[in-house]
Design an enzyme around this catalytic site. Structure first.
Site, PDB file in Angstrom:
ATOM      1  N   HIS A  64     -90.783  12.631  28.411  1.00 49.85           N
ATOM      2  CA  HIS A  64     -89.735  12.360  29.412  1.00 49.85           C
ATOM      3  C   HIS A  64     -90.250  12.636  30.816  1.00 49.85           C
ATOM      4  O   HIS A  64     -90.039  11.821  31.731  1.00 49.85           O
ATOM      5  CB  HIS A  64     -88.515  13.232  29.119  1.00 49.85           C
ATOM      6  CG  HIS A  64     -87.431  13.103  30.150  1.00 49.85           C
ATOM      7  ND1 HIS A  64     -86.433  12.154  30.069  1.00 49.85           N
ATOM      8  CD2 HIS A  64     -87.188  13.797  31.292  1.00 49.85           C
ATOM      9  CE1 HIS A  64     -85.634  12.267  31.111  1.00 49.85           C
ATOM     10  NE2 HIS A  64     -86.068  13.258  31.870  1.00 49.85           N
ATOM     11  N   GLU A  65     -90.915  13.753  31.014  1.00 47.48           N
ATOM     12  CA  GLU A  65     -91.431  14.083  32.348  1.00 47.48           C
ATOM     13  C   GLU A  65     -92.507  13.089  32.783  1.00 47.48           C
ATOM     14  O   GLU A  65     -92.592  12.726  33.954  1.00 47.48           O
ATOM     15  CB  GLU A  65     -91.967  15.513  32.372  1.00 47.48           C
ATOM     16  CG  GLU A  65     -90.922  16.585  32.087  1.00 47.48           C
ATOM     17  CD  GLU A  65     -89.663  16.462  32.925  1.00 47.48           C
ATOM     18  OE1 GLU A  65     -89.749  15.950  34.068  1.00 47.48           O
ATOM     19  OE2 GLU A  65     -88.593  16.850  32.440  1.00 47.48           O
TER      20      GLU A  65
ATOM     21  N   HIS B  66     -91.037  10.087  34.330  1.00 42.86           N
ATOM     22  CA  HIS B  66     -90.791  10.176  35.771  1.00 42.86           C
ATOM     23  C   HIS B  66     -92.056   9.863  36.565  1.00 42.86           C
ATOM     24  O   HIS B  66     -92.000   9.240  37.637  1.00 42.86           O
ATOM     25  CB  HIS B  66     -90.286  11.573  36.125  1.00 42.86           C
ATOM     26  CG  HIS B  66     -88.886  11.851  35.680  1.00 42.86           C
ATOM     27  ND1 HIS B  66     -87.837  10.983  35.924  1.00 42.86           N
ATOM     28  CD2 HIS B  66     -88.349  12.901  35.002  1.00 42.86           C
ATOM     29  CE1 HIS B  66     -86.725  11.485  35.414  1.00 42.86           C
ATOM     30  NE2 HIS B  66     -87.010  12.649  34.844  1.00 42.86           N
TER      31      HIS B  66
END
Length: 223
Positions: A95-96, A99
């Site tokens: 998920h990070e 980004h």
């Protein structure tokens, strides 16, 4: 009175969402993924595959302190997620990195959120104070300045939703398509990311309810 009941309800829901996240994360942080990949491993693999070999992956203290720093271009993972080969660690790390990919391609909602950050900080901290000061001092201009500032903070929360949802979508696609997790394991990763996403939805709902209340106070002033 109905506003206060609504806020109590929303804060109650927010606490339940946080508890759900803690429970879901805790459960899947105890389940090792079949490929024995730590969060750091997953982050490094997905970064390299997307032309982001220059983006480092760092360990930071705390739990669920994971984040991507767009200014320093670095993915930071909490100690547990960095070192442990769990389903939760893989989900959070991916998920990070989502980004970081958004940052690379100039994902519009992420760009907008970054530009709005100063407005969020000012609006969230000073908006309610300006509103109350305007009411007590009976200065309409001050009151509406507070309304505008707080509305900017609410808009920030709204813009955050597609940013987070898109990062989770990218994370799950990367984990499955590259076979870092099996089809069954991706279900666990999805549960973790869904629980995390609900916290952003709850934060937006609370902020929106507060803004509606402040606007109701504006109507009361006119009456």
């Amino acid at each position: 009175m109905s506003y206060y009941l609504l806020m109590i309800l929303l804060f109650g829901v927010s606490m339940l969402v946080q508890a759900y996240l803690s429970n879901t994360y805790g459960r899947f942080s105890k389940i090792r993924n079949a490929r024995n990949l730590t969060g750091a491993d997953v982050a490094r693999l997905i970064l390299d595959e997307n032309g982001l070999a220059h983006v480092p992956v760092e360990r930071v203290p705390g739990q669920l302190t994971d984040h991507y720093d767009p200014l320093k271009k670095v993915v930071r993972l909490s100690e547990t997620n960095y070192d442990v080969p769990s389903l939760a660690a893989a989900a959070v790390a991916a998920h990070e990195v989502g980004h970081a990919i958004q940052d690379k391609i100039g994902y519009p909602a992420l760009v907008l959120r970054a530009r709005m950050l100063p407005a969020l900080q000012l609006g969230a901290n000073f908006g309610p104070l300006l509103i109350l000061a305007g009411l007590f001092l009976n200065v309409a201009g001050l009151f509406w300045l507070g309304i505008i500032a707080f509305a900017a903070a609410v808009l920030f929360h709204l813009v955050t939703l597609p940013v987070e949802f898109d990062a989770s979508r990218r994370a799950l696609a990367s984990l499955y398509q590259r076979s870092y997790l099996s089809a069954n394991e991706v279900g666990g990763a999805r549960s973790v990311l869904t629980a995390a996403a609900l916290t952003y939805v709850a934060a937006f709902a609370i902020a929106l309810a507060q803004l509606v209340y402040f606007l109701g106070m504006a109507g009361g002033r006119r009456d």
